[in-house]
Every structure is written in structure tokens, then in C-alpha cells.
Motif scaffolding. Structure first.
Motif, PDB file in Angstrom:
ATOM      1  N   LEU A 315      41.182  43.783  38.325  1.00 20.12           N
ATOM      2  CA  LEU A 315      42.041  43.198  37.299  1.00 20.12           C
ATOM      3  C   LEU A 315      42.537  41.812  37.702  1.00 20.12           C
ATOM      4  CD1 LEU A 315      44.189  46.309  36.283  1.00 20.12           C
ATOM      5  CD2 LEU A 315      42.322  45.255  34.995  1.00 20.12           C
ATOM      6  N   THR A 316      42.838  41.636  38.989  1.00 17.47           N
ATOM      7  CA  THR A 316      43.378  40.353  39.454  1.00 17.47           C
ATOM      8  C   THR A 316      42.343  39.244  39.335  1.00 17.47           C
ATOM      9  OG1 THR A 316      44.872  41.481  41.000  1.00 17.47           O
ATOM     10  CG2 THR A 316      44.393  39.169  41.431  1.00 17.47           C
ATOM     11  N   MET A 317      41.124  39.490  39.787  1.00 17.01           N
ATOM     12  CA  MET A 317      40.115  38.431  39.694  1.00 17.01           C
ATOM     13  C   MET A 317      39.754  38.141  38.241  1.00 17.01           C
ATOM     14  SD  MET A 317      36.676  40.394  41.112  1.00 17.01           S
ATOM     15  CE  MET A 317      37.454  41.063  42.575  1.00 17.01           C
ATOM     16  N   THR A 318      39.761  39.163  37.396  1.00 15.11           N
ATOM     17  CA  THR A 318      39.427  38.951  35.988  1.00 15.11           C
ATOM     18  C   THR A 318      40.509  38.157  35.275  1.00 15.11           C
ATOM     19  OG1 THR A 318      38.189  41.034  35.954  1.00 15.11           O
ATOM     20  CG2 THR A 318      38.835  40.098  33.827  1.00 15.11           C
ATOM     21  N   LEU A 323      42.390  33.222  32.666  1.00 12.48           N
ATOM     22  CA  LEU A 323      43.485  32.292  32.422  1.00 12.48           C
ATOM     23  C   LEU A 323      43.178  30.897  32.957  1.00 12.48           C
ATOM     24  CD1 LEU A 323      46.426  34.719  33.201  1.00 12.48           C
ATOM     25  CD2 LEU A 323      45.856  33.738  30.977  1.00 12.48           C
ATOM     26  N   ALA A 324      42.409  30.796  34.047  1.00  8.17           N
ATOM     27  CA  ALA A 324      42.050  29.482  34.588  1.00  8.17           C
ATOM     28  C   ALA A 324      41.167  28.702  33.620  1.00  8.17           C
ATOM     29  CB  ALA A 324      41.346  29.641  35.934  1.00  8.17           C
ATOM     30  N   MET A 325      40.347  29.399  32.849  1.00 11.18           N
ATOM     31  CA  MET A 325      39.454  28.714  31.902  1.00 11.18           C
ATOM     32  C   MET A 325      40.216  27.924  30.846  1.00 11.18           C
ATOM     33  SD  MET A 325      36.573  31.608  31.135  1.00 11.18           S
ATOM     34  CE  MET A 325      35.529  32.296  32.409  1.00 11.18           C
ATOM     35  N   ARG A 326      41.445  28.313  30.564  1.00  6.77           N
ATOM     36  CA  ARG A 326      42.201  27.706  29.474  1.00  6.77           C
ATOM     37  C   ARG A 326      43.070  26.537  29.932  1.00  6.77           C
ATOM     38  NH1 ARG A 326      45.516  32.357  26.675  1.00  6.77           N
ATOM     39  NH2 ARG A 326      45.907  30.599  25.245  1.00  6.77           N
ATOM     40  N   GLN A 327      43.088  26.236  31.220  1.00  5.51           N
ATOM     41  CA  GLN A 327      44.010  25.246  31.752  1.00  5.51           C
ATOM     42  C   GLN A 327      43.472  23.832  31.628  1.00  5.51           C
ATOM     43  OE1 GLN A 327      46.987  26.471  32.429  1.00  5.51           O
ATOM     44  NE2 GLN A 327      46.055  28.472  31.986  1.00  5.51           N
ATOM     45  N   ARG A 328      44.381  22.900  31.383  1.00  8.50           N
ATOM     46  CA  ARG A 328      44.038  21.482  31.325  1.00  8.50           C
ATOM     47  C   ARG A 328      44.790  20.670  32.377  1.00  8.50           C
ATOM     48  NH1 ARG A 328      40.659  23.623  29.351  1.00  8.50           N
ATOM     49  NH2 ARG A 328      39.731  23.435  27.278  1.00  8.50           N
ATOM     50  N   ALA A 335      46.439  27.233  40.335  1.00 10.68           N
ATOM     51  CA  ALA A 335      47.300  28.410  40.436  1.00 10.68           C
ATOM     52  C   ALA A 335      46.569  29.662  39.960  1.00 10.68           C
ATOM     53  CB  ALA A 335      48.574  28.197  39.615  1.00 10.68           C
ATOM     54  N   TRP A 336      45.943  29.597  38.792  1.00 10.44           N
ATOM     55  CA  TRP A 336      45.218  30.771  38.297  1.00 10.44           C
ATOM     56  C   TRP A 336      43.959  31.029  39.115  1.00 10.44           C
ATOM     57  CZ3 TRP A 336      48.210  33.804  36.155  1.00 10.44           C
ATOM     58  CH2 TRP A 336      49.159  33.421  35.220  1.00 10.44           C
ATOM     59  N   SER A 337      43.340  29.966  39.620  1.00 10.64           N
ATOM     60  CA  SER A 337      42.218  30.164  40.542  1.00 10.64           C
ATOM     61  C   SER A 337      42.671  30.907  41.788  1.00 10.64           C
ATOM     62  CB  SER A 337      41.620  28.810  40.922  1.00 10.64           C
ATOM     63  OG  SER A 337      40.775  28.917  42.038  1.00 10.64           O
ATOM     64  N   SER A 338      43.879  30.587  42.265  1.00  5.94           N
ATOM     65  CA  SER A 338      44.419  31.273  43.429  1.00  5.94           C
ATOM     66  C   SER A 338      44.640  32.755  43.150  1.00  5.94           C
ATOM     67  CB  SER A 338      45.746  30.614  43.840  1.00  5.94           C
ATOM     68  OG  SER A 338      46.342  31.273  44.917  1.00  5.94           O
ATOM     69  N   VAL A 339      45.069  33.082  41.926  1.00  6.51           N
ATOM     70  CA  VAL A 339      45.214  34.481  41.550  1.00  6.51           C
ATOM     71  C   VAL A 339      43.861  35.183  41.596  1.00  6.51           C
ATOM     72  CG1 VAL A 339      45.801  36.042  39.648  1.00  6.51           C
ATOM     73  CG2 VAL A 339      47.272  34.083  40.156  1.00  6.51           C
ATOM     74  N   ALA A 340      42.832  34.527  41.035  1.00  6.34           N
ATOM     75  CA  ALA A 340      41.492  35.120  41.057  1.00  6.34           C
ATOM     76  C   ALA A 340      40.999  35.323  42.491  1.00  6.34           C
ATOM     77  CB  ALA A 340      40.522  34.237  40.281  1.00  6.34           C
ATOM     78  N   GLN A 341      41.258  34.346  43.349  1.00  8.20           N
ATOM     79  CA  GLN A 341      40.815  34.462  44.737  1.00  8.20           C
ATOM     80  C   GLN A 341      41.531  35.614  45.446  1.00  8.20           C
ATOM     81  OE1 GLN A 341      38.325  32.772  45.881  1.00  8.20           O
ATOM     82  NE2 GLN A 341      38.115  31.226  44.271  1.00  8.20           N
ATOM     83  N   ASN A 451      32.735  38.029  37.565  1.00  9.56           N
ATOM     84  CA  ASN A 451      33.831  37.076  37.724  1.00  9.56           C
ATOM     85  C   ASN A 451      33.389  35.818  38.467  1.00  9.56           C
ATOM     86  OD1 ASN A 451      36.769  37.929  36.878  1.00  9.56           O
ATOM     87  ND2 ASN A 451      35.703  39.812  37.449  1.00  9.56           N
ATOM     88  N   THR A 452      32.458  35.966  39.389  1.00 11.03           N
ATOM     89  CA  THR A 452      31.924  34.787  40.067  1.00 11.03           C
ATOM     90  C   THR A 452      31.244  33.856  39.071  1.00 11.03           C
ATOM     91  OG1 THR A 452      31.625  36.028  42.128  1.00 11.03           O
ATOM     92  CG2 THR A 452      30.369  33.992  41.876  1.00 11.03           C
ATOM     93  N   VAL A 453      30.487  34.440  38.146  1.00  5.26           N
ATOM     94  CA  VAL A 453      29.835  33.635  37.105  1.00  5.26           C
ATOM     95  C   VAL A 453      30.893  33.000  36.199  1.00  5.26           C
ATOM     96  CG1 VAL A 453      28.293  33.719  35.118  1.00  5.26           C
ATOM     97  CG2 VAL A 453      27.731  35.008  37.181  1.00  5.26           C
ATOM     98  N   ALA A 454      31.923  33.767  35.839  1.00  4.34           N
ATOM     99  CA  ALA A 454      32.981  33.222  34.991  1.00  4.34           C
ATOM    100  C   ALA A 454      33.704  32.073  35.683  1.00  4.34           C
ATOM    101  CB  ALA A 454      33.974  34.328  34.623  1.00  4.34           C
ATOM    102  N   GLY A 455      33.916  32.207  36.992  1.00  2.00           N
ATOM    103  CA  GLY A 455      34.588  31.144  37.721  1.00  2.00           C
ATOM    104  C   GLY A 455      33.795  29.853  37.765  1.00  2.00           C
ATOM    105  N   LEU A 456      32.475  29.959  37.674  1.00  2.00           N
ATOM    106  CA  LEU A 456      31.657  28.754  37.681  1.00  2.00           C
ATOM    107  C   LEU A 456      32.021  27.828  36.534  1.00  2.00           C
ATOM    108  CD1 LEU A 456      28.119  30.222  38.506  1.00  2.00           C
ATOM    109  CD2 LEU A 456      29.746  29.147  40.064  1.00  2.00           C
ATOM    110  N   TYR A 457      32.479  28.397  35.415  1.00  2.00           N
ATOM    111  CA  TYR A 457      32.756  27.579  34.227  1.00  2.00           C
ATOM    112  C   TYR A 457      33.783  26.493  34.530  1.00  2.00           C
ATOM    113  CZ  TYR A 457      34.801  26.256  29.772  1.00  2.00           C
ATOM    114  OH  TYR A 457      35.300  25.540  28.719  1.00  2.00           O
TER     115      TYR A 457
END
Length: 510
Positions: A315-318, A323-328, A335-341, A451-457
Motif C-alpha cells: 500500500l505504501t509504495m502504491t 500521489l507523486a505522479m500528480r505533483q508539480r 516527498a511522495w517519492s520518499s513515501v514510495a521508497q 510500482n517500479t514501472v509507475a515510478g518511471l513516469y
């Protein structure tokens, strides 16, 4: 009392945190008695850097000796067993690896702090008192070095609070900044709640086992396990509740789902050096405490807590990636990348029952690489945002405007994504995947892959901006100080990788 008990202290074992405490006191004295001059803040920064370098040298010497040092031990006459089994402070390989990561991260944070304070205008300089700033930083780092060596519940909680409490003040130390004050208040409320939950769980755990030492808690639970299971008494339920509460308290500290909601607002409102401190030092301390609790105090209950850790990791990585995808804004994205990590770091622990040593080693290995890459990213973000703002569009064409800053940020993002040529991140993800698959958690490996693929975005989207041509009429540049600061951060981060990583690999491969 028939006789007194004299307890000897191994000062060599506690040398690293002792150095930090002494330097913190020195910083306060210098701040009080040094004449008010423009260079005073730089002197305090250099003294802080010297103290951190000395503490890191102590850790290196202890690691080179290869010996495990123990102190604050219960005497054998009172313990009823060997004194070594009941020590509150243990400096072993795990302690030294985490301490090295924390101190190296502290060096980078102090360098960023020196740049932050020196780069402020006259009015802004008055809002960041250098003496208090560096004292609080040293206090936090002292707690972070103490925490992985803690082997009883009391010392564990006290060390964790020593890490957390100074960060409130650091976040709000920039006076008349409403956003920083709001971030400090949110962090304070979250930390108070997490501390209360942790203490409640600790009290239940002590009530069940009658001990605060982690190894004795494990022994008491193993001894009482068959009796509790046969009678079906309430003690098993109390133990389970204690485990849930303690893990939940540490989940707040590492921003794991569902206790992750505070991360983006606090990171965005805090000064960037404090955000870097939270993302690396505070997170490393939280994971160190969580690993110690699960693997030293509760290894016999791994079948009970491992499935929960697996679900929380997924759940944490997802949540972090979505949420990181929506940040500008760059800081909010980190911060959201840190949550995923955090989810990736948690994942191997779910396989602890199958491969204990590999699970812990994989988590620490990933933590080391994450810390190094995140520090580089925050260094560039701070140095760029001072002149160009914090929006992602400010990074368009950064490689052409400042090759050092742009390439350093691109390298860190590629490593965090786990793509070549970022071999450090790729290796870390492979180690985590291997631990999860070997532990029989195929479904978690699939979630990690997705999630690794999603993080690539968002990592690739940010990296592409760095190499994109600047906008028409774009003339912004990064100063020479920025390039020098990034070079120092990269040097420290790479040093961490090549000095700490071999020890971590040995612990993973056995």
C-alpha cells in the motif's frame, strides 16, 4: 541492600554519540561568546562539520576493528544469565552501518544548511539563528546514532524522541514564515500521536514480558508461547495488540500507509535542509528502530507480523507513486517519492520468517542507496530553488545552464527509478526483489514490479525536463556556489555507496 552495584561504561562504544553531544555544547558556547560578525555562522558550521567528521571517523575505526562493543549492561548477578545478553547499548555491524549513513547524511545536511544561511538576505539571516540551528541538528544526529545501538525499549523510545523533537524547532526556526510554522505544527501533532501510540504498545509489551531488553522480550514470548496458546488466554491478544501499536508508532515515523498523510505538507513547508533531514536521517532512524523491534524483540512472532508488513509495504509504495505522479512542485514530488521508497525498504522484512539475514540485509542495502541518491536530489533542489523557484518547469534545460547540477540530479533520479546507468539503484532493487521472491511472496514482487514501472513516469518526466531546451528567452543560471555545493553532495553520496555498500553486501550474501 547488601551491597552496591558498580556499572562500568565502555566509553569507546559510546564515543560517536558522545562526540556529537560535546560538539553540540561547544556550538552553544561559541554562539554565546563569539562576537556578532557576518562570518560567525560559517564558523559554527565548520565546527559542526568537524564534529560530524570526527564522529564518522570513530565509526570507521570501530568498523575496522570488527569487534562488537557493549555497555550499560545488567550485571550477571541480577540478570540470572550472561551480562552480554542484557545490554542496553550494542555497537555491532548493524549499528555501525546505520550510524555511518546517518553521519554521512548529516555532513550533507550541514553543507546545505551553510548554503541556506549564507544565501539568505540580511533580514532573512536574522530569522535563522545559526547557533540554535546547528545545536538542534547535532542533537537530532546524536539521537539518530544512538537509536540503532539501543537494545531496550526505554532507550529506543528516548533515542527516537531525541531524533524527532529538535526537528519541530528546526522546521519553525525561520521566523515569520507561516508555511514553516504550519509544517512544524503538523509534524508536532503527528509525532505526539505516534509517540503516544508507541508508548502504549511498549507498556503492553513490558506488561506481558516483564522486561524492557529486546532479547529478553523475545525469550519471554517464546517461553510463554505454548502456555498462552494452550489456554487461549487474553495474553495472546494483548501481545498482538502491543505489536500492532508499536509497529503503528514507527509507521508514523517512516511515513508508511496509512500514516503517510503528513509527509508532503511538512516537507514542502520546512526549509529544504530540514526536508532532507526528514527524508534520510529521520527515516533511517525510524527503520532502524522498527527493524530492531521486529527482529530482536519479536522474531518469534514473525508469522504474525510479516503478513501485515507485506500489506503495508504494498500500500505504501502504491500510494506514494500514485500521489507523486500528480505533483508539480519538486519538493512535494520528492516527498511522495520518499513515501514510495519506504514501501520498497519495508518489503524485504515481510520475508523475514523465510530468510532472516537476507531480509534485514536487503532493507539496509536499499536504505543506503536511497539515502545517497535522495541527498543528491535535495541538494540540487535547494540550490536551484534559491534562484529559480520550486516548480518542476524551473528545471527545464538545467543541464545546459549548469551541467554539474543537471547531471547530478539526472543521475539521482535515474538511480531512484532503478534504471541503468544508475547501477546503484538497479542493484538495490534487484536485492529487494530477490529477498521477496526467495521469501515466497510472489504477489508482493508483482506489486513491486508494477510500482517500479509507475515510478518511471514521474522520474523520467522530471529527467526529460533537465535535458530539454530552455524556454525562449531563458537566461537563468545556477551560481558557482550551487555547482560547488552539488559537487560536494555528490562526493559524499558516492563515498557512502562505496564505503558502506560492501559491508551491506556481505550481510546480504552471508
Amino acid at each position: 541492600m547488601t551491597g552496591g552495584v558498580i556499572q562500568s561504561i565502555d566509553y569507546a562504544a559510546v564515543a560517536a554519540p558522545l562526540v556529537l553531544v560535546l560538539v553540540a555544547g561547544l556550538v552553544l558556547l561559541l554562539d554565546a561568546f563569539l562576537p556578532a560578525r557576518p562570518g560567525g555562522a560559517r564558523v559554527l558550521g565548520l565546527v559542526t562539520l568537524g564534529g560530524l567528521a570526527a564522529a564518522l571517523a570513530v565509526v570507521a575505526v570501530q568498523a575496522a576493528s570488527g569487534a562488537t562493543r557493549r555497555t550499560f549492561c545488567v550485571p550477571a548477578s541480577l540478570a540470572g544469565e550472561t551480562a552480554a545478553a542484557s545490554c542496553s547499548f550494542v555497537a555491532d555491524r548493524f549499528t555501525l552501518v546505520v550510524a555511518a549513513v546517518v553521519l554521512a547524511a548529516g555532513l550533507v545536511v550541514v553543507l546545505l544548511s551553510m548554503t541556506e544561511i549564507a544565501g539568505a538576505g540580511p533580514g532573512e539571516r536574522g530569522r535563522i539563528p545559526a547557533g540554535e540551528w546547528y545545536f538542534l541538528l547535532l542533537a537530532t544526529l546524536a539521537g539518530a546514532v544512538l537509536l540503532p545501538a539501543s537494545r531496550d525499549l526505554v532507550m529506543l523510545v528516548v533515542s527516537l524522541e531525541l531524533v524527532s523533537l529538535p526537528v519541530f524547532a528546526l522546521t519553525a526556526l525561520r521566523r515569520h514564515d507561516g508555511r514553516a510554522a504550519e509544517a512544524a505544527l503538523k509534524l508536532f501533532l503527528v509525532s505526539v500521536v505516534s509517540t503516544a501510540i508507541t508508548l502504549f504498545g511498549v507498556s503492553l509489551l513490558y506488561g506481558v514480558t516483564g522486561s524492557v531488553h529486546l532479547d529478553r522480550i523475545d525469550a519471554a514470548l517464546r517461553t510463554a508461547g505454548s502456555t498462552v496458546g494452550d489456554t487461549g488466554g487474553d495474553m495472546a491478544q494483548v501481545t498482538a495488540a502491543a505489536m500492532v501499536l508499536v509497529v503503528a508508532g514507527f509507521a508514523f515515523k517512516i511515513a508508511a500507509v496509512p500514516f503517510h498523510f503528513w509527509a508532503a505538507d511538512v516537507y514542502h513547508g520546512a526549509p529544504i535542509p530540514v526536508a532532507a533531514l526528514l527524508s534520510v536521517v529521520s527515516k533511517a532512524s525510524g527503520f532502524a528502530g522498527l527493524i530492531l523491534l521486529l527482529t530482536s524483540a519479536l522474531p518469534g512472532r514473525a508469522a504474525l507480523w510479516a503478513p501485515g508488513v507485506a500489506v503495508v509495504a504494498a500500500l505504501t509504495m502504491t500510494a506514494g507513486n500514485v500521489l507523486a505522479m500528480r505533483q508539480r512542485a519538486a519538493v512535494r514530488l520528492l516527498a511522495w517519492s520518499s513515501v514510495a521508497q519506504s514501501g520498497y525498504i519495508l518489503a524485504p522484512l515481510a520475508a523475514y520468517a523465510a530468510e532472516p539475514r537476507v531480509a534485514v540485509g536487503a532493507s539496509i542495502a536499499y536504505l543506503v542507496f536511497y539515502a545517497a541518491m535522495n541527498l543528491i536530489a535535495f541538494a540540487v533542489v535547494m540550490l536551484v530553488s534559491q534562484r529559480e523557484g520550486g516548480d518542476l518547469e524551473a528545471y527545464r534545460g538545467l543541464v545546459s545552464r549548469s551541467p554539474a547540477a543537471g547531471l547530478a540530479l539526472a543521475f539521482s533520479l535515474v538511480c531512484l527509478a532503478g534504471l541503468p546507468p544508475g547501477l546503484a539503484g538497479l542493484f538495490a532493487k534487484i536485492v529487494v526483489f530477490r529477498a521477496v521472491v526467495d521469501g515466497g511472496l510472489g504477489w508482493l514482487a508483482v506489486v513491486m514490479a508494477a510500482n517500479t514501472v509507475a515510478g518511471l513516469y514521474y522520474y523520467i518526466a522530471w529527467t526529460s525536463r533537465l535535458f530539454a531546451p530552455p524556454a525562449a528567452g531563458e537566461s537563468r543560471t545556477v551560481t558557482a556556489r550551487a555547482a560547488a555545493g552539488v559537487a560536494v553532495a555528490v562526493t559524499v553520496a558516492v563515498t557512502v555507496i562505496f564505503s558502506v555498500a560492501p559491508q551491506v553486501v556481505l550481510s546480504v550474501t552471508g
